[in-house]
Design a protein around this motif. Structure first.
Motif, mmCIF file in Angstrom:
data_model
loop_
_atom_site.group_PDB
_atom_site.id
_atom_site.type_symbol
_atom_site.label_atom_id
_atom_site.label_comp_id
_atom_site.label_asym_id
_atom_site.label_seq_id
_atom_site.Cartn_x
_atom_site.Cartn_y
_atom_site.Cartn_z
ATOM 1 N N THR A 32 0.836 -1.208 0.000
ATOM 2 C CA THR A 32 0.000 0.000 0.000
ATOM 3 C C THR A 32 0.869 1.257 0.000
ATOM 4 O O THR A 32 0.594 2.221 -0.721
ATOM 5 C CB THR A 32 -0.935 0.010 1.228
ATOM 6 O OG1 THR A 32 -1.765 -1.156 1.201
ATOM 7 C CG2 THR A 32 -1.819 1.251 1.226
ATOM 8 N N ASP A 145 -5.434 -1.002 3.938
ATOM 9 C CA ASP A 145 -5.223 -1.292 2.526
ATOM 10 C C ASP A 145 -6.522 -1.024 1.753
ATOM 11 O O ASP A 145 -7.556 -0.687 2.336
ATOM 12 C CB ASP A 145 -4.710 -2.717 2.315
ATOM 13 C CG ASP A 145 -5.714 -3.791 2.720
ATOM 14 O OD1 ASP A 145 -6.922 -3.495 2.802
ATOM 15 O OD2 ASP A 145 -5.296 -4.936 2.963
ATOM 16 N N GLU A 146 -6.449 -1.186 0.447
ATOM 17 C CA GLU A 146 -7.584 -0.820 -0.404
ATOM 18 C C GLU A 146 -8.842 -1.598 -0.066
ATOM 19 O O GLU A 146 -9.947 -1.056 -0.064
ATOM 20 C CB GLU A 146 -7.202 -1.061 -1.871
ATOM 21 C CG GLU A 146 -8.222 -0.558 -2.870
ATOM 22 C CD GLU A 146 -7.751 -0.722 -4.304
ATOM 23 O OE1 GLU A 146 -8.616 -0.881 -5.193
ATOM 24 O OE2 GLU A 146 -6.528 -0.688 -4.535
ATOM 25 N N GLN A 147 -8.685 -2.888 0.257
ATOM 26 C CA GLN A 147 -9.846 -3.717 0.565
ATOM 27 C C GLN A 147 -10.539 -3.262 1.840
ATOM 28 O O GLN A 147 -11.762 -3.104 1.880
ATOM 29 C CB GLN A 147 -9.433 -5.186 0.672
ATOM 30 C CG GLN A 147 -9.042 -5.814 -0.657
ATOM 31 C CD GLN A 147 -8.746 -7.295 -0.523
ATOM 32 O OE1 GLN A 147 -8.740 -7.853 0.571
ATOM 33 N NE2 GLN A 147 -8.490 -7.952 -1.640
ATOM 34 N N ALA A 149 -10.254 -0.317 3.327
ATOM 35 C CA ALA A 149 -10.737 1.063 3.159
ATOM 36 C C ALA A 149 -12.075 1.115 2.424
ATOM 37 O O ALA A 149 -12.881 2.022 2.658
ATOM 38 C CB ALA A 149 -9.695 1.890 2.418
ATOM 39 N N SER A 150 -12.312 0.141 1.546
ATOM 40 C CA SER A 150 -13.570 0.151 0.782
ATOM 41 C C SER A 150 -14.780 -0.150 1.657
ATOM 42 O O SER A 150 -15.921 0.070 1.238
ATOM 43 C CB SER A 150 -13.492 -0.860 -0.367
ATOM 44 O OG SER A 150 -13.401 -2.190 0.120
ATOM 45 N N PHE A 151 -14.546 -0.648 2.878
ATOM 46 C CA PHE A 151 -15.653 -0.932 3.804
ATOM 47 C C PHE A 151 -15.588 -0.034 5.037
ATOM 48 O O PHE A 151 -16.119 -0.371 6.085
ATOM 49 C CB PHE A 151 -15.620 -2.405 4.227
ATOM 50 C CG PHE A 151 -15.866 -3.361 3.105
ATOM 51 C CD1 PHE A 151 -17.157 -3.585 2.640
ATOM 52 C CD2 PHE A 151 -14.809 -4.011 2.488
ATOM 53 C CE1 PHE A 151 -17.391 -4.461 1.591
ATOM 54 C CE2 PHE A 151 -15.029 -4.890 1.445
ATOM 55 C CZ PHE A 151 -16.324 -5.116 0.980
ATOM 56 N N LYS A 152 -14.968 1.122 4.890
ATOM 57 C CA LYS A 152 -14.806 2.024 6.035
ATOM 58 C C LYS A 152 -16.160 2.445 6.607
ATOM 59 O O LYS A 152 -17.066 2.859 5.876
ATOM 60 C CB LYS A 152 -14.002 3.262 5.625
ATOM 61 C CG LYS A 152 -13.657 4.165 6.799
ATOM 62 C CD LYS A 152 -12.636 5.229 6.432
ATOM 63 C CE LYS A 152 -12.237 6.033 7.654
ATOM 64 N NZ LYS A 152 -11.181 7.027 7.377
ATOM 65 N N ASN A 229 -10.568 -12.121 -0.447
ATOM 66 C CA ASN A 229 -10.944 -10.796 0.052
ATOM 67 C C ASN A 229 -11.529 -10.959 1.451
ATOM 68 O O ASN A 229 -12.740 -11.060 1.626
ATOM 69 C CB ASN A 229 -11.951 -10.126 -0.885
ATOM 70 C CG ASN A 229 -12.151 -8.644 -0.557
ATOM 71 O OD1 ASN A 229 -11.976 -8.225 0.598
ATOM 72 N ND2 ASN A 229 -12.501 -7.862 -1.548
ATOM 73 N N GLU A 232 -14.027 -8.149 2.673
ATOM 74 C CA GLU A 232 -15.409 -8.263 2.189
ATOM 75 C C GLU A 232 -16.204 -9.240 3.053
ATOM 76 O O GLU A 232 -17.357 -8.990 3.399
ATOM 77 C CB GLU A 232 -15.420 -8.708 0.734
ATOM 78 C CG GLU A 232 -16.814 -8.784 0.129
ATOM 79 C CD GLU A 232 -16.785 -9.164 -1.336
ATOM 80 O OE1 GLU A 232 -17.804 -8.931 -2.023
ATOM 81 O OE2 GLU A 232 -15.764 -9.694 -1.809
ATOM 82 N N SER A 235 -16.999 -7.841 6.501
ATOM 83 C CA SER A 235 -18.047 -6.818 6.470
ATOM 84 C C SER A 235 -19.437 -7.404 6.685
ATOM 85 O O SER A 235 -20.388 -6.669 6.966
ATOM 86 C CB SER A 235 -17.998 -6.056 5.139
ATOM 87 O OG SER A 235 -18.455 -6.867 4.063
#
Length: 353
Positions: A32, A145-147, A149-152, A229, A232, A235
């Motif tokens: 990252t 990391d990007e994964q 952060a996408s579920f912040k 992932n 995901e 989440s």
């Protein structure tokens, strides 16, 4: 923002490996960070283990021990070493400092950290001693990391469970203390409707048959290999039960009620995953009582106010935004090295600042 002299190629060596049961997070953090840096910087990864870089123009050097690390650094002559490989000794950092103009360490609890130019302690312990000036200590340095952060802050919008609450149990890639087994043995006595998924890492070395047999004895209970992932899948949880290393930071980014069990003495001493930050820390996992664990699981499920309070405390920390701070530190030390170094022949290789 620190400007980089694009006419003079800079070399950054990143030495990273899985140590002290820290799992894959150091590798993900390194990638990252690398992705955030200017293309003018040449990046060379050094590690004991192979991993998928997925980074264009980066290089990889495989080593087996500290002696090979020294040889690799002498050969590539980096302008900066970013080290994420556990605690270090004074002797090894002294040797590296003769070769590399600037050194940054992550999460170094050894004597070698005192000789590094900067130490970033995302993991930290409770202490009355003031940290040395070159130590940055605190959760604000955590990098999502990007994964992740996408579920912040996904927990803020999670209202109802469908069809029943979901508890995810995860104790890292190895689970050296086999807390998955101990936790599931206790959880099998829960009398409320609850879906339980135990995530097992690739390097889980214990008997999976015992876990599967326990899962068969309880409805809606599953043993699952960690998906690609993981973020995901996490989440989907209404509660997470995990170790007290980096995982609570990742859960805190998402905002999900979280129960923590320490895998060893080191994790027991870590000071982040506590009640004031929205976590329920039950101490050493080997000693946790069944009644204590079951009560901790039931409380946020039966009392919505407790669930919301935990999520609000996690979200208030605004975790995961440490990338920019680390990036700026790297750019600074690349542009302004801390010392002269030598190539082995006595010839100076950088200017003193």
């Amino acid at each position: 923002m620190i400007p980089i002299n694009v006419n003079l190629k800079k070399k950054l060596a990143i030495y990273v490996c899985d140590t002290d049961g820290k799992g894959t997070y150091p590798l993900r953090r390194a990638k990252t960070i690398a992705q955030s840096l200017p293309k003018a910087i040449e990046i060379i990864f050094i590690s004991h283990q192979k991993f998928d870089l997925s980074l264009k123009d980066s290089q990889f050097i495989s080593i087996k021990n500290h002696a090979e690390l020294i040889k690799a650094l002498q050969k590539i002559k980096p302008d900066l070493l970013l080290r994420d490989s556990g605690s270090t000794s004074k002797e090894e950092v002294e040797k590296i400092s003769e070769i590399v103009p600037a050194v940054i360490h992550f999460d170094d609890f050894g004597e070698g950290g005192r000789l590094a130019d900067l130490v970033i302690q995302t993991l930290y312990t409770e202490t009355n001693e003031k940290p040395l000036e070159h130590y940055v200590v605190g959760a604000e340095s955590f990098i999502a990391d990007e994964q992740i952060a996408s579920f912040k802050h996904i927990g803020l919008n999670k209202q109802e469970t469908d069809p029943i609450p979901h508890l995810i149990v995860t104790f890292g890639d190895e689970d050296s203390s086999n807390l998955s087994y101990r936790a599931l043995r206790h959880l099998s006595q829960l009398q409320i409707p609850l879906k339980v998924t135990v995530l097992i890492g690739e390097n889980y070395k214990h008997d999976k048959t015992e876990l599967r047999m326990m899962a068969l004895g309880r409805r809606n209970t599953f043993i699952k290999q960690k998906p690609e992932n993981v973020a995901e899948f996490l989440s989907t949880a209404d509660i997470v039960l995990c170790a007290s290393g980096y995982m609570p930071y990742e859960i805190g980014v998402m905002g999900i009620p979280c129960i923590v069990l320490a895998q060893n003495e080191f994790e027991t001493a870590l000071d982040f995953p506590k009640e004031q930050h929205g976590f329920v820390h039950l101490g050493p996992g080997r000693k946790v009582k069944q009644s204590t664990l079951l009560n901790a699981v039931m409380e946020p499920l039966l009392h919505d106010s407790l669930r919301k309070k935990a999520i609000e405390r996690q979200v208030a920390l605004n975790l995961g935004e440490g990338k920019e701070m680390v990036r700026e530190a790297i750019l600074y030390y690349l542009e302004y090295p801390k010392r002269e170094t030598h190539d082995g022949s006595g010839k100076e290789t950088s200017d003193m600042v």
